[in-house]
Scaffold this motif. Structure first.
Motif, PDB file in Angstrom:
ATOM      1  N   ASN A 129       0.808  -1.220   0.000  1.00 47.42           N
ATOM      2  CA  ASN A 129       0.000   0.000   0.000  1.00 47.42           C
ATOM      3  C   ASN A 129       0.843   1.273   0.000  1.00 47.42           C
ATOM      4  O   ASN A 129       0.565   2.222   0.726  1.00 47.42           O
ATOM      5  CB  ASN A 129      -0.977   0.004   1.185  1.00 47.42           C
ATOM      6  CG  ASN A 129      -2.151   0.957   0.963  1.00 47.42           C
ATOM      7  OD1 ASN A 129      -2.504   1.251  -0.178  1.00 47.42           O
ATOM      8  ND2 ASN A 129      -2.740   1.449   2.038  1.00 47.42           N
ATOM      9  N   PHE A 130       1.868   1.283  -0.859  1.00 44.74           N
ATOM     10  CA  PHE A 130       2.651   2.491  -1.110  1.00 44.74           C
ATOM     11  C   PHE A 130       2.506   2.844  -2.598  1.00 44.74           C
ATOM     12  O   PHE A 130       3.444   2.670  -3.385  1.00 44.74           O
ATOM     13  CB  PHE A 130       4.131   2.281  -0.754  1.00 44.74           C
ATOM     14  CG  PHE A 130       4.388   2.078   0.701  1.00 44.74           C
ATOM     15  CD1 PHE A 130       4.199   3.103   1.618  1.00 44.74           C
ATOM     16  CD2 PHE A 130       4.819   0.842   1.176  1.00 44.74           C
ATOM     17  CE1 PHE A 130       4.429   2.918   2.971  1.00 44.74           C
ATOM     18  CE2 PHE A 130       5.061   0.639   2.526  1.00 44.74           C
ATOM     19  CZ  PHE A 130       4.866   1.678   3.435  1.00 44.74           C
ATOM     20  N   PRO A 131       1.309   3.315  -3.008  1.00 43.47           N
ATOM     21  CA  PRO A 131       1.040   3.489  -4.440  1.00 43.47           C
ATOM     22  C   PRO A 131       1.902   4.545  -5.120  1.00 43.47           C
ATOM     23  O   PRO A 131       2.236   4.402  -6.301  1.00 43.47           O
ATOM     24  CB  PRO A 131      -0.437   3.869  -4.483  1.00 43.47           C
ATOM     25  CG  PRO A 131      -0.739   4.413  -3.129  1.00 43.47           C
ATOM     26  CD  PRO A 131       0.152   3.677  -2.182  1.00 43.47           C
ATOM     27  N   LEU A 132       2.255   5.617  -4.405  1.00 42.19           N
ATOM     28  CA  LEU A 132       3.068   6.671  -5.020  1.00 42.19           C
ATOM     29  C   LEU A 132       4.445   6.141  -5.403  1.00 42.19           C
ATOM     30  O   LEU A 132       4.923   6.324  -6.532  1.00 42.19           O
ATOM     31  CB  LEU A 132       3.203   7.849  -4.053  1.00 42.19           C
ATOM     32  CG  LEU A 132       3.998   9.054  -4.566  1.00 42.19           C
ATOM     33  CD1 LEU A 132       3.308   9.672  -5.782  1.00 42.19           C
ATOM     34  CD2 LEU A 132       4.154  10.105  -3.462  1.00 42.19           C
ATOM     35  N   GLN A 133       5.100   5.436  -4.444  1.00 44.14           N
ATOM     36  CA  GLN A 133       6.420   4.861  -4.710  1.00 44.14           C
ATOM     37  C   GLN A 133       6.331   3.746  -5.758  1.00 44.14           C
ATOM     38  O   GLN A 133       7.229   3.592  -6.586  1.00 44.14           O
ATOM     39  CB  GLN A 133       7.033   4.334  -3.414  1.00 44.14           C
ATOM     40  CG  GLN A 133       7.322   5.399  -2.373  1.00 44.14           C
ATOM     41  CD  GLN A 133       6.132   5.720  -1.473  1.00 44.14           C
ATOM     42  OE1 GLN A 133       4.970   5.449  -1.828  1.00 44.14           O
ATOM     43  NE2 GLN A 133       6.406   6.300  -0.314  1.00 44.14           N
ATOM     44  N   ALA A 134       5.233   2.977  -5.707  1.00 42.21           N
ATOM     45  CA  ALA A 134       5.044   1.904  -6.684  1.00 42.21           C
ATOM     46  C   ALA A 134       4.939   2.475  -8.095  1.00 42.21           C
ATOM     47  O   ALA A 134       5.534   1.946  -9.039  1.00 42.21           O
ATOM     48  CB  ALA A 134       3.795   1.098  -6.342  1.00 42.21           C
ATOM     49  N   ALA A 135       4.187   3.571  -8.238  1.00 44.52           N
ATOM     50  CA  ALA A 135       4.021   4.194  -9.551  1.00 44.52           C
ATOM     51  C   ALA A 135       5.367   4.634 -10.116  1.00 44.52           C
ATOM     52  O   ALA A 135       5.637   4.464 -11.313  1.00 44.52           O
ATOM     53  CB  ALA A 135       3.067   5.388  -9.454  1.00 44.52           C
TER      54      ALA A 135
ATOM     55  N   LEU B  19       9.642   3.760 -14.100  1.00 49.92           N
ATOM     56  CA  LEU B  19      11.053   3.517 -14.379  1.00 49.92           C
ATOM     57  C   LEU B  19      11.227   2.207 -15.145  1.00 49.92           C
ATOM     58  O   LEU B  19      12.015   2.131 -16.094  1.00 49.92           O
ATOM     59  CB  LEU B  19      11.847   3.483 -13.065  1.00 49.92           C
ATOM     60  CG  LEU B  19      13.372   3.388 -13.166  1.00 49.92           C
ATOM     61  CD1 LEU B  19      13.932   4.441 -14.108  1.00 49.92           C
ATOM     62  CD2 LEU B  19      14.003   3.515 -11.788  1.00 49.92           C
ATOM     63  N   ALA B  20      10.481   1.183 -14.754  1.00 46.25           N
ATOM     64  CA  ALA B  20      10.543  -0.109 -15.452  1.00 46.25           C
ATOM     65  C   ALA B  20      10.141   0.051 -16.914  1.00 46.25           C
ATOM     66  O   ALA B  20      10.785  -0.501 -17.814  1.00 46.25           O
ATOM     67  CB  ALA B  20       9.640  -1.125 -14.757  1.00 46.25           C
ATOM     68  N   LEU B  21       9.090   0.831 -17.169  1.00 45.05           N
ATOM     69  CA  LEU B  21       8.641   1.061 -18.543  1.00 45.05           C
ATOM     70  C   LEU B  21       9.677   1.852 -19.337  1.00 45.05           C
ATOM     71  O   LEU B  21       9.930   1.556 -20.513  1.00 45.05           O
ATOM     72  CB  LEU B  21       7.299   1.799 -18.542  1.00 45.05           C
ATOM     73  CG  LEU B  21       6.081   0.944 -18.186  1.00 45.05           C
ATOM     74  CD1 LEU B  21       4.885   1.820 -17.829  1.00 45.05           C
ATOM     75  CD2 LEU B  21       5.727   0.018 -19.347  1.00 45.05           C
ATOM     76  N   SER B  22      10.302   2.838 -18.697  1.00 42.26           N
ATOM     77  CA  SER B  22      11.306   3.644 -19.396  1.00 42.26           C
ATOM     78  C   SER B  22      12.549   2.832 -19.739  1.00 42.26           C
ATOM     79  O   SER B  22      13.256   3.138 -20.704  1.00 42.26           O
ATOM     80  CB  SER B  22      11.699   4.858 -18.546  1.00 42.26           C
ATOM     81  OG  SER B  22      12.475   4.460 -17.419  1.00 42.26           O
TER      82      SER B  22
END
Length: 299
Positions: A175-181, A186-189
Motif C-alpha cells: 500500500n505504497f502506491p506513489l512509490q510503486a508508480a 522507471l521499469a517502462l522507461s
C-alpha cells in the motif's frame, strides 16, 4: 568427456551429450559443473523434473570444506559459483511448479552464496511475492521482505527493468502506491519485457492515489498491448464509474466479456454498473450468472 558432451550439445546431438554427461557425473559426483550443464540440457528438452534432480545434485554439499592448496581454493570458489546458479534455477523451476516455499529456500541460499548478485536478490523477491499471494491468508511481512530484496536488486543493477517492476509490485502490495508508480514508470522507461503488466499495475497504483482519469489511460494502454487482459477491462470500468461515466463503463465491461465469456469478476462489475444505472432486473440476472459461475462469490 565433459568437453565432448558440450560439443555434442552444440551440434544438437543431445542423446550423445546426455550419455557423456551422465558418465562424467557418475565418475565425479562432486564435480558441480557437469550436473549444472546436464540440468541445462534437460531444460532445453523440456524435461523439467529431470532438470530439478540435476540441480539438486549440483547444490549438494559434496567435497572438501577446507581446501589445502591454492588450486583447491580456486576450484571450491568455482563450485560455489555453480551452486549459486543451481540454487537460482531451482528457485525458478520450483516456483513455476507452485512450490513457493522451496523456491524461497533456494533463493535465500543463492543470496547467501553471493550477496552481491542482483539476480539472486531479484529471484528471492519474486519467490517471496509468489509465496505471499499463494497463501490462504494475506502475509504482509512476506511482501515487505520482497520489497527489500527487490530494492537491493535494483540498487545492485539500477538499469534492471525487471527489478524495478518487481519492486513496484511489492510496494503496491504494501500500500505504497506513489512509490510503486515511480517504480513502474522507471521499469517502462527501461523497456521492461512485461510491458502490458507494467501499464496495468501502474494504473492500479494511480487508481489507489484516486487518479481514475490517469489510471484509465494505463488500462487502455494494457488493452492495446494485450487485448485479452481481462483485469484491465474490470479496472478500466471501475475508473469510468468513478468518473461518472456509467454507460462507458458498461461498454468496457461488455467488451471484456466478449473476450472472456463468463468471467466472474467482469460479470460482477457489469452487475454493479447495471445497478448504478437502476437497471435492477438485468443486474439481478447478471448476479445469478456470477453465483452459478463462482459459488464462492455469494456476497
Amino acid at each position: 568427456l565433459r568437453f565432448l558432451a558440450r560439443d555434442d550439445w552444440r551440434a544438437k546431438r543431445t542423446a550423445e551429450a546426455r550419455k557423456r554427461y551422465e558418465a562424467v557425473t557418475k565418475a565425479c559426483p562432486a564435480w558441480v559443473w557437469p550436473h549444472l550443464e546436464l540440468a541445462g540440457l534437460n531444460e532445453a528438452e523440456g524435461r523439467r523434473d529431470a532438470a530439478i534432480k540435476c540441480y539438486d545434485k549440483a547444490v549438494s554439499p559434496i567435497g572438501k570444506e577446507n581446501p589445502s592448496s591454492q588450486g583447491e581454493l580456486l576450484m571450491l570458489g568455482r563450485a560455489s559459483s555453480a551452486r549459486v546458479l543451481a540454487h537460482l534455477r531451482l528457485a525458478q523451476l520450483l516456483g513455476a511448479k507452485g512450490d513457493y516455499q522451496s523456491a524461497v529456500a533456494h533463493a535465500e541460499s543463492a543470496v547467501r552464496g553471493n550477496p552481491t548478485s542482483a539476480d539472486a536478490h531479484l529471484v528471492l523477491a519474486q519467490s517471496l511475492l509468489a509465496l505471499a499471494h499463494g497463501e490462504v491468508e494475506r502475509r504482509p511481512e512476506l511482501i515487505g521482505k520482497a520489497a527489500i530484496e527487490a530494492g537491493r536488486a535494483a540498487s545492485l543493477s539500477p538499469r534492471r527493468s525487471d527489478a524495478h517492476f518487481t519492486l513496484g509490485c511489492a510496494l503496491l502490495g504494501r500500500n505504497f502506491p506513489l512509490q510503486a508508480a515511480r517504480s513502474f514508470r522507471l521499469a517502462l522507461s527501461l523497456g521492461v519485457a512485461v510491458k502490458a503488466e507494467a501499464h496495468y499495475f501502474l494504473g492500479r497504483a494511480l487508481l489507489a492515489q484516486n487518479r481514475p482519469e490517469r489510471a484509465l489511460l494505463e488500462f487502455e494502454a494494457t488493452q492495446k498491448l494485450k487485448p485479452k487482459h481481462l483485469r484491465s477491462y474490470q479496472a478500466g470500468a471501475s475508473c469510468l464509474i468513478a468518473l461518472g461515466k456509467a454507460d462507458a463503463a458498461l461498454a468496457m465491461a461488455e467488451k471484456g466479456l466478449k473476450l472472456a465469456g463468463t468471467d466472474p469478476g467482469l460479470l460482477l462489475t457489469k452487475g454493479r454498473i447495471l445497478a448504478t444505472l437502476k437497471r435492477y432486473a438485468e443486474a439481478e440476472d447478471v448476479f445469478r450468472k456470477v453465483a452459478a459461475a463462482d459459488p464462492t462469490r455469494t456476497s
